[in-house]
Design a protein around this motif. Structure first.
Motif, short mmCIF file in Angstrom:
data_model
loop_
_atom_site.label_atom_id
_atom_site.label_comp_id
_atom_site.label_asym_id
_atom_site.label_seq_id
_atom_site.Cartn_x
_atom_site.Cartn_y
_atom_site.Cartn_z
N SER A 121 0.84 -1.21 0.00
CA SER A 121 0.00 0.00 0.00
C SER A 121 0.87 1.26 0.00
O SER A 121 0.57 2.23 0.67
CB SER A 121 -0.95 -0.01 1.20
N SER A 122 1.97 1.20 -0.76
CA SER A 122 2.96 2.28 -0.73
C SER A 122 2.84 3.25 -1.90
O SER A 122 3.74 4.06 -2.11
CB SER A 122 4.37 1.66 -0.73
N THR A 123 1.75 3.18 -2.67
CA THR A 123 1.70 3.97 -3.91
C THR A 123 0.59 5.02 -3.90
O THR A 123 0.01 5.34 -4.95
CB THR A 123 1.49 3.04 -5.13
N ALA A 124 0.31 5.60 -2.74
CA ALA A 124 -0.78 6.59 -2.64
C ALA A 124 -0.57 7.75 -3.61
O ALA A 124 -1.52 8.20 -4.27
CB ALA A 124 -0.90 7.09 -1.21
N SER A 125 0.65 8.25 -3.71
CA SER A 125 0.90 9.40 -4.59
C SER A 125 0.70 9.03 -6.06
O SER A 125 0.18 9.82 -6.85
CB SER A 125 2.29 9.98 -4.35
N GLN A 126 1.10 7.81 -6.43
CA GLN A 126 0.90 7.36 -7.81
C GLN A 126 -0.59 7.21 -8.14
O GLN A 126 -1.02 7.52 -9.25
CB GLN A 126 1.63 6.04 -8.04
N CYS A 127 -1.37 6.73 -7.15
CA CYS A 127 -2.82 6.60 -7.35
C CYS A 127 -3.45 7.97 -7.61
O CYS A 127 -4.27 8.13 -8.53
CB CYS A 127 -3.47 5.95 -6.13
N SER A 128 -3.07 8.95 -6.80
CA SER A 128 -3.61 10.31 -6.98
C SER A 128 -3.25 10.86 -8.35
O SER A 128 -4.09 11.46 -9.04
CB SER A 128 -3.05 11.26 -5.90
N ALA A 129 -1.99 10.62 -8.75
CA ALA A 129 -1.53 11.14 -10.04
C ALA A 129 -2.28 10.49 -11.20
O ALA A 129 -2.65 11.15 -12.18
CB ALA A 129 -0.02 10.90 -10.18
N LEU A 130 -2.54 9.18 -11.10
CA LEU A 130 -3.25 8.46 -12.16
C LEU A 130 -4.68 8.98 -12.30
O LEU A 130 -5.15 9.26 -13.41
CB LEU A 130 -3.24 6.95 -11.90
N GLU A 131 -5.37 9.09 -11.17
CA GLU A 131 -6.76 9.58 -11.22
C GLU A 131 -6.82 10.99 -11.81
O GLU A 131 -7.69 11.31 -12.63
CB GLU A 131 -7.38 9.54 -9.82
#
Length: 419
Positions: A121-131
């Motif tokens: 669960s280390s990719t919170a910033s990547q998830c935000s960027a993708l959305e």
């Protein structure tokens, strides 16, 4: 790692397993994984998986298993894990010497030695960027079947690219755990199947092709590294000569596309259109066969592994058996018999008393705490009587499952409503 062999009548003729922690102690995993110091990053060593395959095949050989009778093989791998093949690995895989166990031939083949897995669960910033890149969470869900999730492969690839661009550039192919395992048997890079591929935040679930906007948001040149996705029941080709020479497999043995563990569960339970399967565990999971899905911010829509024209929905509820056990301990002296008797002593509908029970932050919906309501829709702070509490818990949990299933496009038939 588990193996099962069945005959043409689906009778089990062989089964065995390798336990990562106990049978491969040299990798020093706990539960088959490494939990890193940040408590968010969770990985597994790729070579441990390869060595486990070597080990289980040697166990079968020692037991006298007749590999020459195997007509076809397929498999399932944990969804969301990913494997990164170093440039030039295809030749090593193709030409592996049958004199050596496979893990020895492949030890230098991976640009990332520890694979990110479903627990990461280390990719919170990547998830935000993708959305943000594709126009918001709902738009991403409408295209790929799910909003951005930290364990999903696209976001894991984006993290690797942003933190180690040179490692990404050294990678010639990215596999899911399922297509990785298929590749080992095929002696070539196996394609990702539609069903497991729809758990990546990268596949357009309607057209069954990679979404260019999602790929571009994650890393450059990604489409080439993923290959073309295929239907989940595709025959990929014959088994690699390595296995014929080392174990005696027939050269005609077919490799069928591997898929993810969740799609494999839907297939294995023989679900058909309109069916629901509920797995009651630490987390409760719902599997649904859906004709016309409506992707939402909660839950996942995946391509159906059995029928490429339809879909499966997956809903996960974190407050499952641990929540039921806690209410059992509080209200039924820790006894399931007492719990069942209390449940039977109350009427369906609980006289309008309703409860939502979340000891930990729930996934579907995002909520926490205990919320009780009486027949007049007034919030009740104090406990219900024990038998009312037990029915409120069970009815609340199952109503939530039905409501969220209907939100994803599941239709309850008129027959069911009368029943």
């Amino acid at each position: 790692l588990k193996v099962i062999a069945i005959d043409e009548h689906l009778r089990v003729i062989y089964e065995d397993n390798v336990h990562f922690d106990e049978d491969l102690p040299e990798f020093k995993t706990q539960g088959g994984v490494y939990i890193h110091s940040d408590r968010l990053t969770v990985t597994s060593p790729v070579l441990m998986w390869v060595k486990a395959l070597d080990m289980i095949l040697e166990k079968m050989k020692s037991s006298g298993f007749n590999f020459s009778q195997v007509r076809a093989l397929s498999g399932a791998g944990q969804q969301h894990g990913s494997v990164y093949w170093k440039k030039g690995s295809i030749q090593i895989l193709k030409n592996a010497s049958s004199e050596l166990p496979l893990h020895q031939s492949l030890k230098a083949c991976f640009s990332v030695s520890n694979s990110p897995i479903w627990m990461d669960s280390s990719t919170a910033s990547q998830c935000s960027a993708l959305e943000k890149a594709v126009g918001g969470a709902q738009h991403l869900a409408s295209v790929t079947g799910s909003r951005a999730y930290e364990r999903f492969t696209g976001n894991q690839i984006a993290k690797i690219y942003s933190q180690n661009p040179e490692v990404y550039m050294q990678t010639e192919r990215i596999s899911l755990v399922s297509s990785f395992a298929a590749s080992l048997f095929l002696g070539a890079y196996a394609p990702i199947d539609y069903s497991d591929g729809s758990g990546m935040n990268l596949l357009q679930i309607w057209e069954k092709v990679w979404s260019v906007s999602c790929l571009d948001a994650c890393a450059p040149g990604l489409e080439e590294k993923l290959g073309c996705p295929v239907p989940s029941h595709s025959v990929l080709g014959p088994i690699s000569p390595y296995y014929s020479q080392r174990y005696g497999f027939s050269p005609d043995c077919k490799i069928v596309a591997f898929t993810g563990d969740n799609p494999a569960s839907l297939a294995g339970m023989s679900l058909q259109e309109g069916d629901i399967a509920i797995s009651l565990g630490t987390s409760d999971t719902l599997f649904l066969w859906i004709q016309e899905p409506t992707p939402a911010l909660e839950g996942h829509i995946l391509c159906n592994p059995v029928d490429s024209q339809t879909y499966m929905a997956l809903l996960c509820f974190k407050n499952g058996s641990l929540m039921r056990e806690r209410i059992r301990d509080d209200c039924a002296s820790g006894s399931w018999d007492e719990f069942s008797k209390a449940l039977s002593s109350t009427v369906a509908g609980n006289n309008g008393n309703l409860g939502f029970y979340f000891d930990v932050m729930e996934i579907t919906p995002e909520a926490v705490g205990i919320h009780r309501f009486n027949r007049d829709d007034q919030k009740v702070v104090s406990d219900f009587p024990k038998e009312v509490e037990i029915r409120a818990l069970i009815e609340g949990q199952f109503m939530a499952k039905r409501i969220h299933a209907e939100k994803l496009g599941y239709k309850v038939s008129k027959y069911d409503e009368k029943a």
